[in-house]
Motif scaffolding. Sequence first.
Motif, PDB file in Angstrom:
ATOM      1  N   THR A 191       0.846  -1.182   0.000  1.00  0.00           N
ATOM      2  CA  THR A 191       0.000   0.000   0.000  1.00  0.00           C
ATOM      3  C   THR A 191       0.885   1.236   0.000  1.00  0.00           C
ATOM      4  O   THR A 191       2.092   1.147   0.235  1.00  0.00           O
ATOM      5  N   ILE A 236      -7.073  -4.565   0.145  1.00  0.00           N
ATOM      6  CA  ILE A 236      -7.269  -5.330   1.383  1.00  0.00           C
ATOM      7  C   ILE A 236      -8.713  -5.793   1.582  1.00  0.00           C
ATOM      8  O   ILE A 236      -8.947  -6.910   2.046  1.00  0.00           O
ATOM      9  N   SER A 237      -9.695  -4.979   1.216  1.00  0.00           N
ATOM     10  CA  SER A 237     -11.075  -5.436   1.481  1.00  0.00           C
ATOM     11  C   SER A 237     -11.426  -6.658   0.647  1.00  0.00           C
ATOM     12  O   SER A 237     -12.196  -7.506   1.078  1.00  0.00           O
ATOM     13  N   GLY A 310     -13.896   2.628   2.415  1.00  0.00           N
ATOM     14  CA  GLY A 310     -12.755   3.069   1.618  1.00  0.00           C
ATOM     15  C   GLY A 310     -12.588   4.562   1.496  1.00  0.00           C
ATOM     16  O   GLY A 310     -11.504   5.054   1.242  1.00  0.00           O
ATOM     17  N   PRO A 312     -14.961   8.605   2.357  1.00  0.00           N
ATOM     18  CA  PRO A 312     -16.144   9.126   3.046  1.00  0.00           C
ATOM     19  C   PRO A 312     -17.441   8.806   2.297  1.00  0.00           C
ATOM     20  O   PRO A 312     -17.508   8.950   1.079  1.00  0.00           O
ATOM     21  N   ASP A 331     -21.673   2.754   6.779  1.00  0.00           N
ATOM     22  CA  ASP A 331     -20.264   3.095   6.567  1.00  0.00           C
ATOM     23  C   ASP A 331     -19.378   2.318   7.542  1.00  0.00           C
ATOM     24  O   ASP A 331     -19.736   2.130   8.714  1.00  0.00           O
ATOM     25  N   TRP A 334     -11.626   1.375   8.052  1.00  0.00           N
ATOM     26  CA  TRP A 334     -10.418   0.621   8.409  1.00  0.00           C
ATOM     27  C   TRP A 334      -9.342   0.885   7.378  1.00  0.00           C
ATOM     28  O   TRP A 334      -9.517   1.733   6.511  1.00  0.00           O
ATOM     29  N   GLN A 335      -8.218   0.182   7.500  1.00  0.00           N
ATOM     30  CA  GLN A 335      -7.064   0.417   6.634  1.00  0.00           C
ATOM     31  C   GLN A 335      -6.351  -0.900   6.343  1.00  0.00           C
ATOM     32  O   GLN A 335      -6.492  -1.856   7.109  1.00  0.00           O
ATOM     33  N   GLU A 337      -3.474  -1.492   6.977  1.00  0.00           N
ATOM     34  CA  GLU A 337      -2.656  -1.762   8.157  1.00  0.00           C
ATOM     35  C   GLU A 337      -3.452  -2.355   9.322  1.00  0.00           C
ATOM     36  O   GLU A 337      -2.902  -3.090  10.137  1.00  0.00           O
ATOM     37  N   MET A 356     -18.598   7.794  10.462  1.00  0.00           N
ATOM     38  CA  MET A 356     -18.062   6.445  10.210  1.00  0.00           C
ATOM     39  C   MET A 356     -18.630   5.446  11.211  1.00  0.00           C
ATOM     40  O   MET A 356     -18.437   4.256  11.076  1.00  0.00           O
ATOM     41  N   ASP A 416      -5.113   9.448   9.578  1.00  0.00           N
ATOM     42  CA  ASP A 416      -6.353  10.151   9.239  1.00  0.00           C
ATOM     43  C   ASP A 416      -6.648  11.219  10.281  1.00  0.00           C
ATOM     44  O   ASP A 416      -6.374  11.045  11.475  1.00  0.00           O
ATOM     45  N   LYS A 437      -6.991   9.212  -2.294  1.00  0.00           N
ATOM     46  CA  LYS A 437      -8.006   8.163  -2.394  1.00  0.00           C
ATOM     47  C   LYS A 437      -8.848   8.459  -3.621  1.00  0.00           C
ATOM     48  O   LYS A 437      -9.648   9.399  -3.617  1.00  0.00           O
TER      49      LYS A 437
END
Length: 549
Positions: A191, A236-237, A310, A312, A331, A334-335, A337, A356, A416, A437
């Motif tokens: 990433t 990742i998702s 991913g 907003p 919503d 996550w990341q 990481e 979120m 963030d 993003k």
Amino acid sequence: MNPQYTPEYFEQLKDSVVWFEDGSLNMAYNVIDHNIEIGNGNKTALIYESEDGKTTEITFFSMVRKSNRIANYLESLGIKRGDRISIFLPRIPELFYIFLGIIKTGAIASIYFSAFESAALKDRLQNSGTKVMFTNKNLLARIERIKDDLAELKNVICVDDEEFVDNYKAQPDNFEIAHTQAEDYAFMLYTSGTTGKPKGIVHSHYAIIQQIASAKLSLDLRPNDVYWCTADPGWISGIVYSILSNWALGITTVVYGGRFDSEKWYSVLEKHKVTVWYTTPTAIRMLMAKGEELVKRHDLSSIRFMASVGEPLNPEAIIWGNKTFGKFFHDTWWQTETGSIMIANTPKLGIHPGSMGKPLPWVEAKIMDDNMEEVVVNEEGNLCLKPYWPSIMRTIWNDEKKYESYFKDGWYISGDKAKKDEKGYFWFIGRADDVIKTSGERIGPFEVESVLIEHPEVVEAGVIGKPDAVRGEIVKAFVVLKNESLASEQLKLELQEFVRHHLAGHAYPREIEFIDRLPKTRSGKIMRRILRAKEFGDPIGDISTLEDY
Ligand code: WT7
């Protein structure tokens, strides 16, 4: 402090995964083989639909056998635990069982997004020291071009090559799964950050415990669901919520192999009677843009739960979702990481449009200032999480220093900016760094800049994310030319094509502006903050470190 805070919390969940008798744990066993023991063998694991509408179904039994053959094949190549084995494939069924087969051997699996071109691949493959790479004939040329720079790469296998297919089919379909330790590395994914080359984020087998728990809680998955996560496993998702947690829960999972297309997406939802749908704000906004007529032509009444990730999720998209599907998009935040959903509008919590949501029960989250002091309610600060939790990255491949830079005073710093309201809901504000993003995909400006300056007409380039009503952000490049008089629309197109061709189709600058010189610090670092301020017409702020602007 939350009394249930990790890792104590996960002690209680220890039995939600299967440990081998010697106390070892293999993620792939839990994801796929375990289903046989709980009676899911004949259940459909994967419903795969290709772009041309052909559907293939693979049962859990079949997934076990296919991944076992891959594992045996890898052992026949002499693969050992800890070796890095890579996948560079589009969304096709092979990708899924190869990924699991690799993890069964105890090797470290990684997936490279199929839009990557040679420059993006080279950095990542060199860093990971990949030994074996699975690809197809279509993508092979991108690897051939850089093969001489990849000293550790021994085998490049095309999954559509007859010799491979014969060899694979001849492999036994049973396999003694590696008894890896919970903390051993299972997979890694590259990433981007602000500076430097992409980072290889490494996850352990133990992550599965939290991936399962988070999917249950935030995605409301139930045994009879037909679930569709639209993410590509190059992100990742697409790994955590389209391979790992969903199958560990025995959920029938839809994968659509084609590109985004509103009509196609609605037919996939309708045809397979999808009940749980996990997608991105950009996709929702693209569907929105096509209007309601299209939706009305489809029976989408099977949908029970919808979630988003991913970038907003704007309240308009939530309102539209409710009007159109009679359901809210939930919503989740996550990341790469964090390895699993950390903050969410869970079904129990309900919807708080624009927020979120709240940290999951095992997450302790705080908004802190740069001195690691918690800020007051509704004040903006850095979103920080209390380490360690089972799915947190274990290291950054070959860059322990970068890994350590995420932690300060016993906290994990997400990168963030966010705020917390009086009810404990978290609101996303923006990145604290220069990460872009676009369409929910994470892009490092440095990578795009590095490719642009390879172009013979370019002296230097500064790249930022520019807000965009549909894609969240688009990549915008400020380019300094060797010869200003060559500035033209034609050259812009050429530079766009150049980035597409060398880096990736999704990462090219949709907007280019020629500029005399870039704002820089005294030490020569590009000040993207100034470029952003210039773009948005904001006050430029403190420029005391500027070289001369
Ligand atoms: C960054 C991480 C697809 C899995 C997660 C993405 C942004 C993520 C949200 C959200 C606003 C979000 C953050 C984060 N992001 N979720 N719900 N609202 N922003 O993983 O590609 O590693 O990106 O995506 O900036 O740091 P990733």
